[in-house]
Enzyme design. Structure first.
Site, short mmCIF file in Angstrom:
data_model
loop_
_atom_site.label_atom_id
_atom_site.label_comp_id
_atom_site.label_asym_id
_atom_site.label_seq_id
_atom_site.Cartn_x
_atom_site.Cartn_y
_atom_site.Cartn_z
N ASN A 142 0.88 -1.14 0.06
CA ASN A 142 0.16 -0.01 -0.16
C ASN A 142 0.72 1.34 -0.12
O ASN A 142 1.28 1.48 1.14
CB ASN A 142 -0.88 -0.02 1.15
CG ASN A 142 -1.65 1.25 1.63
OD1 ASN A 142 -1.87 1.90 0.25
ND2 ASN A 142 -2.01 1.44 2.64
N TRP A 143 1.17 1.87 -1.12
CA TRP A 143 1.94 2.78 -1.17
C TRP A 143 1.54 4.38 -0.74
O TRP A 143 2.06 5.25 -0.78
CB TRP A 143 2.17 3.22 -2.77
CG TRP A 143 3.14 2.22 -3.28
CD1 TRP A 143 3.51 0.97 -2.79
CD2 TRP A 143 3.49 1.86 -4.60
NE1 TRP A 143 4.39 0.08 -3.52
CE2 TRP A 143 4.46 0.77 -4.78
CE3 TRP A 143 3.50 2.70 -5.86
CZ2 TRP A 143 4.99 0.24 -6.07
CZ3 TRP A 143 4.22 2.39 -7.01
CH2 TRP A 143 4.65 0.98 -6.97
N LYS A 144 0.23 4.22 -0.37
CA LYS A 144 -0.50 5.51 0.16
C LYS A 144 -0.31 6.58 -0.60
O LYS A 144 -0.37 6.23 -1.85
CB LYS A 144 0.03 5.76 1.79
CG LYS A 144 -0.04 4.36 2.56
CD LYS A 144 0.07 4.89 3.88
CE LYS A 144 0.03 3.43 4.70
NZ LYS A 144 0.03 3.44 6.08
N HIS A 151 -9.51 0.95 4.97
CA HIS A 151 -8.34 0.99 5.56
C HIS A 151 -8.32 2.11 6.74
O HIS A 151 -9.23 3.15 6.48
CB HIS A 151 -7.22 1.47 4.61
CG HIS A 151 -5.69 1.70 5.08
ND1 HIS A 151 -5.40 2.66 6.11
CD2 HIS A 151 -4.87 0.75 4.95
CE1 HIS A 151 -3.97 2.45 6.44
NE2 HIS A 151 -3.59 1.42 5.83
N GLU A 166 -6.92 4.35 7.97
CA GLU A 166 -6.81 5.89 7.55
C GLU A 166 -8.00 6.49 6.83
O GLU A 166 -8.13 7.56 7.11
CB GLU A 166 -5.53 5.94 6.61
CG GLU A 166 -4.13 6.03 7.61
CD GLU A 166 -2.90 5.47 6.74
OE1 GLU A 166 -2.90 5.71 5.61
OE2 GLU A 166 -2.20 5.07 7.20
N GLU A 171 -5.46 -5.61 10.37
CA GLU A 171 -4.43 -4.25 10.72
C GLU A 171 -4.68 -3.60 12.03
O GLU A 171 -5.55 -2.85 12.04
CB GLU A 171 -4.40 -3.30 9.66
CG GLU A 171 -4.28 -3.79 8.16
CD GLU A 171 -3.81 -2.81 7.32
OE1 GLU A 171 -2.56 -3.22 6.70
OE2 GLU A 171 -4.59 -1.76 7.08
N GLY A 216 2.21 2.04 10.91
CA GLY A 216 3.30 3.24 10.94
C GLY A 216 3.69 3.48 12.18
O GLY A 216 4.45 4.41 12.12
N SER A 245 3.15 -2.25 10.62
CA SER A 245 4.85 -2.41 10.70
C SER A 245 5.52 -3.82 10.58
O SER A 245 6.33 -4.17 11.24
CB SER A 245 4.96 -1.71 12.18
OG SER A 245 4.61 -0.34 12.39
N GLY A 304 2.60 -1.32 4.26
CA GLY A 304 3.03 0.11 3.92
C GLY A 304 4.28 0.62 3.88
O GLY A 304 4.91 0.72 2.78
N GLY A 305 4.86 1.28 4.98
CA GLY A 305 6.04 1.77 4.97
C GLY A 305 7.11 0.89 4.19
O GLY A 305 8.02 1.45 3.25
C1 PEP Z 1 -0.80 0.04 6.01
O1 PEP Z 1 -1.02 1.22 6.08
O2 PEP Z 1 -1.80 -0.75 5.60
C2 PEP Z 1 0.40 -0.72 6.79
C3 PEP Z 1 0.36 -1.89 7.19
O3 PEP Z 1 1.44 0.37 6.98
P1 PEP Z 1 2.75 0.16 7.89
O4 PEP Z 1 3.06 -1.05 7.22
O5 PEP Z 1 3.53 1.40 7.53
O6 PEP Z 1 2.33 -0.05 9.21
#
Ligand code: PEP
Length: 261
Positions: A9-11, A98, A100, A173, A179, A219, A240-241
């Site tokens: 997920n590149w956001k 998600h 967010e 999640e 994050g 994470s 994500g990251g």
């Molecule tokens: C996400 O936003 O779906 C996610 C899992 O982010 P991160 O891996 O950065 O925690």
């Protein structure tokens, strides 16, 4: 065997050039090191889907997703993007729910239910994200929270529906892990994944419960992916990251390839 999935997920990150470089690197990794049972999904920002679809076309084991879609197919919704548009650009998946989106855009259960319906109506497979906040976990409400998220937005679909539609992908999640660097322990993650699978068993049936992929997100990175993916009910990761650098993402894919070996 359940499908294993690593989704990035590149956001709201990367320019088109940067996104193209990243997708091209990941595509070569998928072509060099893949597995028939491993699917890699990239969810770039909307404006890049069409371009990246050309770069990723016809690559076995690689697919594109969007990060969101609207509840309607078309119409006077300035600035919005429909599932139909996403499908027409070459994506096959869409993230729904998600945290967010739930937090910053006040997406409620009814909206997410409509988005899941809309995704299916337009030929996309939803990746439905669920998970509790730290406050909910501290109050011992994590299981109830996730059960409610399933019940209110997904479980209106019946087993009959899946005779003609693909199974959804679920992503557990925990909001407190996204994050933050505070990854759920393997025990916490496995407990929740087993609970989710059991809910699918209770509400649908054993076959659907055993074949629906449930990803962990929060994470997940190169150093914890192998332990998480070794858990019985964890079928991959929503990243994500660590999906923003090809080498980090490849380490995570590699962890799953080792599980599959
Ligand atoms: C996400 O936003 O779906 C996610 C899992 O982010 P991160 O891996 O950065 O925690």
């Amino acid at each position: 065997m359940r499908k294993k999935i690593i989704a990035g997920n590149w956001k709201m990150n990367k320019t088109l050039d940067e996104a193209t470089v990243l997708a091209t690197e990941i595509r070569s990794q998928v072509m060099q090191r893949g597995h028939a049972n491993l699917l890699t999904i990239l969810a770039p920002p909307f404006p890049y889907i069409s371009e990246l679809a050309h770069h990723c076309a016809d690559t076995d084991g690689l697919a594109l997703g969007a990060q969101n879609c609207h509840t309607e197919t078309q119409g006077a919704f300035t600035g919005e993007v429909s599932a139909q548009m996403i499908a027409s650009c070459g994506a096959a998946f869409v993230l729904v729910g998600h945290s967010e989106r739930r937090l910053y855009f006040q997406e409620d259960a009814e909206t997410l239910r409509k988005k899941i319906n809309q995704a299916y109506a337009c030929g996309l497979t939803p990746i439905y994200c669920i998970g509790e906040t730290w406050e909910q976990r501290s109050a011992g409400k994590h299981v109830d929270t996730v059960a409610q998220q399933l019940r209110e937005s997904l479980l209106h679909l019946t087993p009959d529906f899946f005779a003609t539609h693909p199974l959804p992908i679920l992503a557990y999640e925990p909001v407190w892990a996204i994050g933050t660097g505070n990854t759920a322990t393997t025990e916490q993650a496995q407990e929740m994944h087993a609970f989710i699978r059991n809910e699918l068993h209770q509400q649908w049936n054993e076959t659907l419960a055993q074949t629906t992929p449930i990803l962990y997100g929060g994470s997940c990175n190169a150093s914890n992916a192998a332990d998480l993916f070794a858990c019985q009910d964890i079928d991959g990761g929503l990243i994500g990251g660590a999906s923003l650098k090809a080498t980090d993402f490849q380490h995570i894919r590699q962890a799953m390839l080792e599980v599959l070996a």
